[in-house]
Design a protein around this motif. Structure first.
Motif, PDB file in Angstrom:
ATOM      1  N   VAL A   1       0.928  -1.118  -0.260  1.00 38.10           N
ATOM      2  CA  VAL A   1       0.178   0.158  -0.595  1.00 38.10           C
ATOM      3  C   VAL A   1       0.661   1.164  -0.270  1.00 38.10           C
ATOM      4  O   VAL A   1       1.211   2.440  -0.460  1.00 38.10           O
ATOM      5  CB  VAL A   1      -0.756  -0.342   1.285  1.00 38.10           C
ATOM      6  N   PHE A   2       1.827   1.318   1.224  1.00 37.07           N
ATOM      7  CA  PHE A   2       2.579   2.311   0.867  1.00 37.07           C
ATOM      8  C   PHE A   2       4.050   2.568  -0.200  1.00 37.07           C
ATOM      9  O   PHE A   2       5.022   3.477  -0.333  1.00 37.07           O
ATOM     10  CB  PHE A   2       3.648   1.930   2.387  1.00 37.07           C
ATOM     11  N   LEU A   3       3.503   1.403  -1.667  1.00 41.02           N
ATOM     12  CA  LEU A   3       4.503   2.212  -2.931  1.00 41.02           C
ATOM     13  C   LEU A   3       4.439   2.993  -3.504  1.00 41.02           C
ATOM     14  O   LEU A   3       2.980   3.466  -3.412  1.00 41.02           O
ATOM     15  CB  LEU A   3       4.694   0.581  -3.464  1.00 41.02           C
ATOM     16  N   PRO A   4       5.715   3.695  -2.965  1.00 36.98           N
ATOM     17  CA  PRO A   4       5.686   5.395  -3.656  1.00 36.98           C
ATOM     18  C   PRO A   4       4.590   5.156  -5.274  1.00 36.98           C
ATOM     19  O   PRO A   4       4.807   3.958  -6.028  1.00 36.98           O
ATOM     20  CB  PRO A   4       6.682   5.585  -3.978  1.00 36.98           C
ATOM     21  N   ASP A   5       5.063   6.162  -5.627  1.00 34.75           N
ATOM     22  CA  ASP A   5       4.173   6.306  -7.402  1.00 34.75           C
ATOM     23  C   ASP A   5       5.293   6.284  -8.209  1.00 34.75           C
ATOM     24  O   ASP A   5       6.161   6.567  -8.189  1.00 34.75           O
ATOM     25  CB  ASP A   5       4.129   8.440  -8.192  1.00 34.75           C
ATOM     26  N   PRO A   6       5.077   5.209  -9.019  1.00 39.62           N
ATOM     27  CA  PRO A   6       5.990   4.613 -10.348  1.00 39.62           C
ATOM     28  C   PRO A   6       6.656   5.475 -10.536  1.00 39.62           C
ATOM     29  O   PRO A   6       7.840   5.190 -11.217  1.00 39.62           O
ATOM     30  CB  PRO A   6       4.849   3.553 -10.746  1.00 39.62           C
ATOM     31  N   SER A   7       5.928   6.861 -11.076  1.00 36.00           N
ATOM     32  CA  SER A   7       6.613   7.144 -11.887  1.00 36.00           C
ATOM     33  C   SER A   7       8.187   8.212 -11.879  1.00 36.00           C
ATOM     34  O   SER A   7       9.059   8.564 -11.881  1.00 36.00           O
ATOM     35  CB  SER A   7       5.672   9.126 -12.636  1.00 36.00           C
ATOM     36  N   GLY A   8       7.685   8.057 -10.363  1.00 30.43           N
ATOM     37  CA  GLY A   8       9.224   8.971  -9.145  1.00 30.43           C
ATOM     38  C   GLY A   8      10.513   7.912  -8.702  1.00 30.43           C
ATOM     39  O   GLY A   8      11.153   8.053  -8.671  1.00 30.43           O
ATOM     40  N   ILE A   9       9.813   6.239  -9.149  1.00 30.82           N
ATOM     41  CA  ILE A   9      10.733   4.860  -8.875  1.00 30.82           C
ATOM     42  C   ILE A   9      11.853   4.775  -9.819  1.00 30.82           C
ATOM     43  O   ILE A   9      11.886   4.875 -10.590  1.00 30.82           O
ATOM     44  CB  ILE A   9      10.276   4.015  -8.630  1.00 30.82           C
ATOM     45  N   GLU A  10      13.647   4.829  -9.606  1.00 31.13           N
ATOM     46  CA  GLU A  10      14.473   4.403  -9.933  1.00 31.13           C
ATOM     47  C   GLU A  10      14.226   3.229 -10.687  1.00 31.13           C
ATOM     48  O   GLU A  10      14.100   2.017 -11.714  1.00 31.13           O
ATOM     49  CB  GLU A  10      15.237   4.762  -9.972  1.00 31.13           C
ATOM     50  N   ARG A  11      14.452   2.358  -9.275  1.00 35.18           N
ATOM     51  CA  ARG A  11      14.519   0.603  -9.775  1.00 35.18           C
ATOM     52  C   ARG A  11      14.148   0.306  -7.917  1.00 35.18           C
ATOM     53  O   ARG A  11      13.989   1.043  -7.075  1.00 35.18           O
ATOM     54  CB  ARG A  11      15.844   0.118  -9.868  1.00 35.18           C
TER      55      ARG A  11
ATOM     56  N   LYS B   1       3.284  -2.941  -9.053  1.00 32.93           N
ATOM     57  CA  LYS B   1       2.041  -3.048  -7.839  1.00 32.93           C
ATOM     58  C   LYS B   1       0.844  -3.113  -8.650  1.00 32.93           C
ATOM     59  O   LYS B   1       0.220  -2.802  -9.596  1.00 32.93           O
ATOM     60  CB  LYS B   1       1.620  -1.679  -7.561  1.00 32.93           C
ATOM     61  N   LEU B   2       0.347  -5.444  -7.962  1.00 30.64           N
ATOM     62  CA  LEU B   2      -0.966  -5.501  -8.334  1.00 30.64           C
ATOM     63  C   LEU B   2      -1.965  -4.829  -7.596  1.00 30.64           C
ATOM     64  O   LEU B   2      -2.188  -5.250  -6.048  1.00 30.64           O
ATOM     65  CB  LEU B   2      -0.932  -6.593  -8.745  1.00 30.64           C
TER      66      LEU B   2
ATOM     67  N   ALA C   1     -17.618  -4.270 -11.536  1.00 30.55           N
ATOM     68  CA  ALA C   1     -16.275  -4.797 -12.196  1.00 30.55           C
ATOM     69  C   ALA C   1     -15.363  -5.402 -11.213  1.00 30.55           C
ATOM     70  O   ALA C   1     -15.096  -4.389 -10.234  1.00 30.55           O
ATOM     71  CB  ALA C   1     -16.471  -3.871 -13.617  1.00 30.55           C
ATOM     72  N   ILE C   2     -14.847  -6.327 -11.672  1.00 28.85           N
ATOM     73  CA  ILE C   2     -13.215  -6.950 -10.760  1.00 28.85           C
ATOM     74  C   ILE C   2     -12.215  -6.490 -11.558  1.00 28.85           C
ATOM     75  O   ILE C   2     -12.055  -7.426 -12.571  1.00 28.85           O
ATOM     76  CB  ILE C   2     -13.888  -8.001 -10.462  1.00 28.85           C
ATOM     77  N   GLN C   3     -11.314  -5.957 -11.210  1.00 32.10           N
ATOM     78  CA  GLN C   3      -9.935  -5.491 -12.454  1.00 32.10           C
ATOM     79  C   GLN C   3      -9.525  -5.499 -11.688  1.00 32.10           C
ATOM     80  O   GLN C   3      -8.929  -5.616 -11.001  1.00 32.10           O
ATOM     81  CB  GLN C   3     -10.320  -4.295 -13.267  1.00 32.10           C
ATOM     82  N   ALA C   4      -7.863  -6.174 -12.655  1.00 37.83           N
ATOM     83  CA  ALA C   4      -6.876  -6.332 -11.772  1.00 37.83           C
ATOM     84  C   ALA C   4      -5.991  -5.134 -12.364  1.00 37.83           C
ATOM     85  O   ALA C   4      -5.709  -4.962 -14.003  1.00 37.83           O
ATOM     86  CB  ALA C   4      -6.145  -7.772 -11.783  1.00 37.83           C
ATOM     87  N   ALA C   5      -4.883  -4.532 -12.411  1.00 38.56           N
ATOM     88  CA  ALA C   5      -4.430  -3.423 -12.755  1.00 38.56           C
ATOM     89  C   ALA C   5      -3.340  -3.127 -12.247  1.00 38.56           C
ATOM     90  O   ALA C   5      -2.737  -3.567 -10.928  1.00 38.56           O
ATOM     91  CB  ALA C   5      -5.206  -1.720 -12.402  1.00 38.56           C
ATOM     92  N   VAL C   6      -2.292  -2.894 -13.323  1.00 36.07           N
ATOM     93  CA  VAL C   6      -0.851  -2.431 -12.963  1.00 36.07           C
ATOM     94  C   VAL C   6      -0.388  -0.868 -13.287  1.00 36.07           C
ATOM     95  O   VAL C   6      -0.553  -0.985 -15.019  1.00 36.07           O
ATOM     96  CB  VAL C   6       0.065  -3.636 -13.643  1.00 36.07           C
ATOM     97  N   GLY C   7      -0.496  -0.185 -12.437  1.00 38.15           N
ATOM     98  CA  GLY C   7      -0.275   1.430 -13.020  1.00 38.15           C
ATOM     99  C   GLY C   7      -1.624   1.284 -13.153  1.00 38.15           C
ATOM    100  O   GLY C   7      -3.010   1.191 -12.424  1.00 38.15           O
ATOM    101  N   GLY C   8      -2.079   1.842 -14.155  1.00 42.04           N
ATOM    102  CA  GLY C   8      -3.188   2.681 -14.994  1.00 42.04           C
ATOM    103  C   GLY C   8      -3.752   1.702 -15.687  1.00 42.04           C
ATOM    104  O   GLY C   8      -4.879   1.688 -16.431  1.00 42.04           O
TER     105      GLY C   8
END
Length: 603
Positions: free
Chosen positions: A391-401, A486-487, A531-538
């Protein structure tokens, strides 16, 4: 108190379920430490859980008096240690309190992965190892295989091995004589001052903290003013004594002895396993080597099934932590599950045991979220954030690795299963780095596997595909960067934090589809389509729909033109659309329990 020459400190080390506690029972019986009427199986395993599963969770020291064949009476201090990989640090501290170790090998199974790991720990501490082949009374015993593996894998000569049966008592007398003759007596340290090693601690509701100690130098008595090296806390000793096997007070604890020490401390967090205790009036200049903080490896959320039980769960966890310093917890909230706790464990077995103890000993109805590990998230700004909850994973756009923890896994299996096990390792994103033939029938595979991949079912699959003959041991091997994402699971467009997880890109689709299908089965239909959806990012990668409950609006429309029916259906459609805009999906608690339990067993 016995002289140094008449003291022997030793422990029993073995793979899980090789008969340590049963052999300890025979030693207690033969030395007359416990009266025949008080004997019961697995006497040193105090918890119901230990007896039921046949495993040792906490180490238990005991002092025995033995009249040897040479005419002397010896003080034998036995420390029964856990066998499971999760408790490796506890084993290493117990070894630090001894001069010798009895290495138990099951005559029917031979050398196992954990046997090798424990022998290496004993050799690192320069202990005298006596190999003991146990369970020789069983028809399936294969002594020749054990001798062969001892020489090949452990580099111990077969002439040194003793054959015993913990069940019938055969060979136990000879074993005690070997302990007296082969294991060296304790020696004083060549540093001045008084020092004792804490190899375990417990919490007594009435007496406070009980420290299990091995005195290395000097003497501790009641009233001695002591200091702990780790935090500098000073306290006065209320009582000293030894285990026989229950606590028995004594006048003093002298150098070389193993016993307990009751300082005037009320908080269990004040003492740490592996710490050094010294006398304030006669201090030693430096702590004893080998102390390290025990850090949790696996994290999981634990929530009460009924939110009204939150306070009871909080109090129960506090009590449990008193007797298990490696268990950590802190309060957290989940939008889906309400108030609960984020808990840290040494490993999977440790997590299972804590959850089981909460259910049994404290009558708590709990639900545990999907276990995760600590990820190191490196941001583009150069900052590193440790994340133990998806839940605490930061926004993917700011992650390098993102770096995940890797373990070195040693798997010992019969040779015919080598192909299956290698496929299992590769399916868990592992790399087989080495394969060593132990004998004509067994091999040891060394592999590097991401820790997250072995969390749920790796051990179970290994056991089932090798028909119970496979065994594994692992140690941390640092961190490695990989393509991790993050899923999220969205129900009616809203993310449900309890089902979030960090997965590898290649496995995100399969796991997302699996979770969506399970949720479709357990969430009850509403008045509108969900609707039940699995999403990665958007990006949505899997979707399932729960049909709406429908009223038959055409029932009252009989005969007439088709437009009349269409008009009624359109009206219903508009109502459903409006309902969907303002409608909320309440996922019942049973759905969370069902999905999380299914995830644990089948993932």
């Amino acid at each position: 108190m016995a002289k140094l020459e008449l003291i022997r400190n030793f422990c029993i080390i073995a793979h899980i379920d090789h008969g340590k506690s049963t052999l300890a029972d025979r030693l207690l019986e033969l030395t007359g430490t416990v009266a025949k009427r008080d004997l019961q199986e697995q006497l040193l395993d105090g918890m119901d859980l230990e007896r039921e599963r046949g495993i040792t969770i906490k180490s238990h020291p005991v002092r025995m008096e033995y009249a040897a064949g040479d005419g002397n009476t010896y003080e034998l201090n036995l420390i029964d240690t856990p066998g499971h990989v999760d408790f490796a640090y506890e084993v290493s501290r117990s070894l630090g309190a001894c001069e010798g170790a009895l290495l138990l090998i099951d005559a029917t199974q031979g050398v196992q992965a954990q046997t090798v790991a424990n022998v290496n720990l004993a050799f690192k501490q320069n202990l005298k190892v006596i190999p003991v082949i146990n369970k020789i009374d069983l028809p399936a015993a294969n002594l020749e295989l054990c001798y062969e593996q001892m020489e090949e894998v452990l580099a111990l000569p077969r002439e040194e091995a003793l054959c015993v049966s913990g069940k019938t008592g055969e060979g136990v007398k000879e074993l005690l004589e070997a302990v007296v003759s082969r294991i060296p007596h304790p020696e004083l340290l060549d540093i001045p001052g008084t020092a004792a090693l804490i190899f375990d601690s417990n919490y007594d509701t009435y007496r406070g903290v009980v420290n299990y100690v091995r005195v290395k130098n000097g003497t501790f008595r009641r009233g001695t003013r002591i200091r702990l090296f780790n935090n500098g806390i000073e306290s006065e000793v209320k009582e000293v004594g030894f285990f026989s096997p229950e606590m028995r007070a004594a006048d003093e604890l002298t150098a070389g002895s193993v016993g307990y020490l009751l300082p005037n401390l009320k908080s269990p967090s004040d003492t740490k396993m592996g710490d050094t205790i010294t006398d304030v009036k006669d201090p030693c200049p430096e702590p004893l080597p080998g102390f390290k903080e025990v850090r949790p490896m696996v994290f999981s959320g634990i929530y009460p099934i009924d939110t009204a039980d939150y306070e009871q769960l909080k109090a129960s966890m506090g009590k449990l932590q008193l007797n298990d310093a490696a268990f950590l917890y802190q309060a957290e909230t989940s939008a889906a599950l309400g108030f609960g706790f984020r808990c840290g464990f040494l490993g999977l077995l440790h997590m299972e045991i804590i959850q089981e103890r909460l259910r049994r000993e404290y009558n708590c109805d709990i639900i545990a979220t999907y276990p995760s590990v600590i990820y190191n998230v490196y941001m583009k700004s150069g900052e590193m954030i440790p994340v133990d909850n998806p839940v605490f994973l930061p926004d993917p756009s700011g992650i390098e690795r993102i770096e995940e923890p890797i373990i070195n896994c040693h798997i010992m299996i019969p040779s015919e299963y080598i192909g299956d096990v290698m496929n299992l390792v590769m399916s868990k994103r592992g790399i087989c780095t080495n394969t060593v033939s132990v004998d004509a029938r067994h091999v040891i595979i060394t592999a590097e596997i991401p820790m997250h991949e072995i969390l749920i079912d790796f051990h179970d699959k290994l056991k089932s595909m090798t028909r119970g003959y496979g065994s594994m041991d692992y140690e941390p091997a640092g961190y490695r960067a990989d393509k991790l994402v993050k899923l999220d699971i969205l129900v009616n467009g809203e993310p449900v934090d309890a089902f979030s997880s960090i997965v590898h890109t290649d496995m995100a689709y399969g796991r997302g589809r699996q979770l969506a299908e399970r949720l479709k089965d357990v969430i009850p239909p509403q008045m509108f389509q969900i609707a039940i959806q699995a999403a990665v990012g958007g990006k949505v990668i899997a979707r399932e729909s729960i049909r709406a409950m429908r009223k038959d609006v055409l029932a009252k429309c009989y005969g007439g033109d088709i437009t009349r029916k269409r008009k009624l259906l359109e009206k219903q459609k508009e109502g459903k659309k409006r309902m969907k805009q303002i409608g909320q999906v309440n996922i019942p608690q049973e759905a969370f329990v069902a999905v999380l339990k299914a995830t644990e067993t089948n993932s």
